[in-house]
Design an enzyme around this catalytic site. Structure first.
Site, PDB file in Angstrom:
ATOM      1  N   CYS A 130       0.798  -1.234   0.000  1.00  0.00           N
ATOM      2  CA  CYS A 130       0.000   0.000   0.000  1.00  0.00           C
ATOM      3  C   CYS A 130       0.833   1.288   0.000  1.00  0.00           C
ATOM      4  O   CYS A 130       0.639   2.175  -0.834  1.00  0.00           O
ATOM      5  CB  CYS A 130      -0.954  -0.016   1.195  1.00  0.00           C
ATOM      6  SG  CYS A 130      -0.186  -0.616   2.707  1.00  0.00           S
ATOM      7  N   HIS A 237      -2.890   6.424   4.475  1.00  0.00           N
ATOM      8  CA  HIS A 237      -1.451   6.386   4.792  1.00  0.00           C
ATOM      9  C   HIS A 237      -0.810   7.696   4.318  1.00  0.00           C
ATOM     10  O   HIS A 237      -1.160   8.215   3.255  1.00  0.00           O
ATOM     11  CB  HIS A 237      -0.757   5.259   4.026  1.00  0.00           C
ATOM     12  CG  HIS A 237      -1.032   3.870   4.532  1.00  0.00           C
ATOM     13  ND1 HIS A 237      -1.743   3.598   5.676  1.00  0.00           N
ATOM     14  CD2 HIS A 237      -0.631   2.666   4.037  1.00  0.00           C
ATOM     15  CE1 HIS A 237      -1.784   2.274   5.855  1.00  0.00           C
ATOM     16  NE2 HIS A 237      -1.130   1.700   4.868  1.00  0.00           N
TER      17      HIS A 237
END
Ligand code: A2P
Length: 329
Positions: A130, A237
């Site tokens: 990710c 994130h």
């Protein structure tokens, strides 16, 4: 328009559920879809395009149903066992686990960066880590213009990166309940520990970022290092990148390239993206671009993305969309 039969493996997990949302949101041309999970949740129901579907237990015969694509997010062991079975039946597997990513003959793809490596023969395609996905999108732009010499990552990663287990530990923390999945409390805390530690002092997550960055960018000798930190945020994130280039950096040329990039939202000056700005979004948000005053040809930048969408489900579905667009399926 041709439509495609899809298997979703790991349909009850966080990424599996997001595959469903992204297929709906992007109006992916689906003819039929079957949802698989383990024995534990076989018989439960998932909702797709307003209809209930019963989740089936994954087994060796699951792929005997003429699927075009199988979207996997059910952990490495399940992928290692079942992706080859699906591929042997001509199904194109796009796998979100780390099991296949660094195997030499497996393509590791972020469509904006290296979709050109894909061919009709790729039956197992790996979806990257990710934090790496959202980092290589701006890094690719920098590399094309000025050549990358060195990249230092510091990440600030949301608990949804650990699936529902991580989200529960954060939620329970609000009520002073001890974590079950994480080794230390994540509520009102953060820790530089994502995935297991290796003998060299890095964690596996840090190694994934380093190895996968080189593979996706096709720069096997790139100097890259990472420190990955879990923070008490549910989705989104953030990655701080310190980048050194081979050529001198023209900041206005780089700013223009970011502004014109269809998959980047660029924040100028004192404006910057945060996890709250990207929840539910498929783009990479970039800000805090500035010269590194301590290094020749150095810059800092900050990239934020929805880790469950662009960092996982969306990227996988964009790979499928590319294969369709280029007649590679
Ligand atoms: P289940 O609900 O039956 O456990 P997450 O990454 O959010 O933890 O989700 C993991 C997903 O992978 C879930 O849908 C889980 O299903 C599924 N899964 C785990 N192990 C297997 C397995 N052996 N076969 C098929 N699906 C699995």
């Amino acid at each position: 328009m041709k439509k495609y039969k899809i298997a979703v493996v790991g349909a009850t997990g966080m990424v599996g559920q997001t595959f469903i949302k992204v297929l709906e949101d992007r109006k992916f041309p689906v003819s039929e879809v079957v949802f698989f999970a383990s024995k534990r949740s076989a018989g439960s129901k998932v909702l797709f395009n307003g209809l209930d579907y019963v989740v089936e237990e994954l087994d060796e015969s699951s792929f005997d149903q003429g699927f075009d694509f199988a979207l996997f997010s059910a952990g490495g062991e399940t992928s290692l066992k079942f992706a080859p079975i699906a591929a042997s039946k001509g199904v194109v597997v796009i796998d979100n686990s780390s099991a296949w990513r660094m195997k030499e003959d497996i393509k590791l793809v972020v469509p904006e960066v290296n979709s050109h490596v894909l061919t009709k023969d790729d039956l197992i395609i790996a979806n990257p880590n990710c934090s790496t996905i959202q980092s290589v999108v701006p890094l690719h732009v920098i590399n094309e213009l000025f050549g990358l010499k060195r990249v230092i990552y510091s990440t600030y990663q949301a608990v949804s990166g650990s699936g529902y287990k991580g989200v529960m530990d954060l939620k329970n923390g609000y009520e002073n309940i001890a974590p079950v999945f994480y080794k230390k409390p994540i509520f009102d805390n953060c820790f530089p520990h994502i995935d297991d530690f290796l003998d060299n002092g890095y964690t596996k997550e840090e190694k994934k970022m380093m190895d996968e960055t080189r593979k996706i960018l096709g720069l096997s000798d790139l100097n890259v290092s990472a420190t990955c930190v879990r923070i008490p945020v549910t989705v989104g994130h953030s990655v701080s990148m310190n980048v050194e280039c081979i050529k001198p950096i023209d900041m206005s040329q780089l700013t223009t390239a970011f502004k014109n990039h269809k998959d980047i939202v660029f924040y100028e000056g004192t404006n910057y993206p945060t996890p709250k700005d990207v929840d539910g979004n498929d783009l990479v948000h970039v800000g805090r671009l500035r010269k590194d005053l301590s290094a020749e040809n150095g810059i800092h930048l900050w990239a934020v993305a929805d880790n469950v969408r662009k960092g996982a489900a969306t990227n996988a579905i964009q790979i499928a969309e590319y294969l369709i667009k280029e007649n590679l399926i």
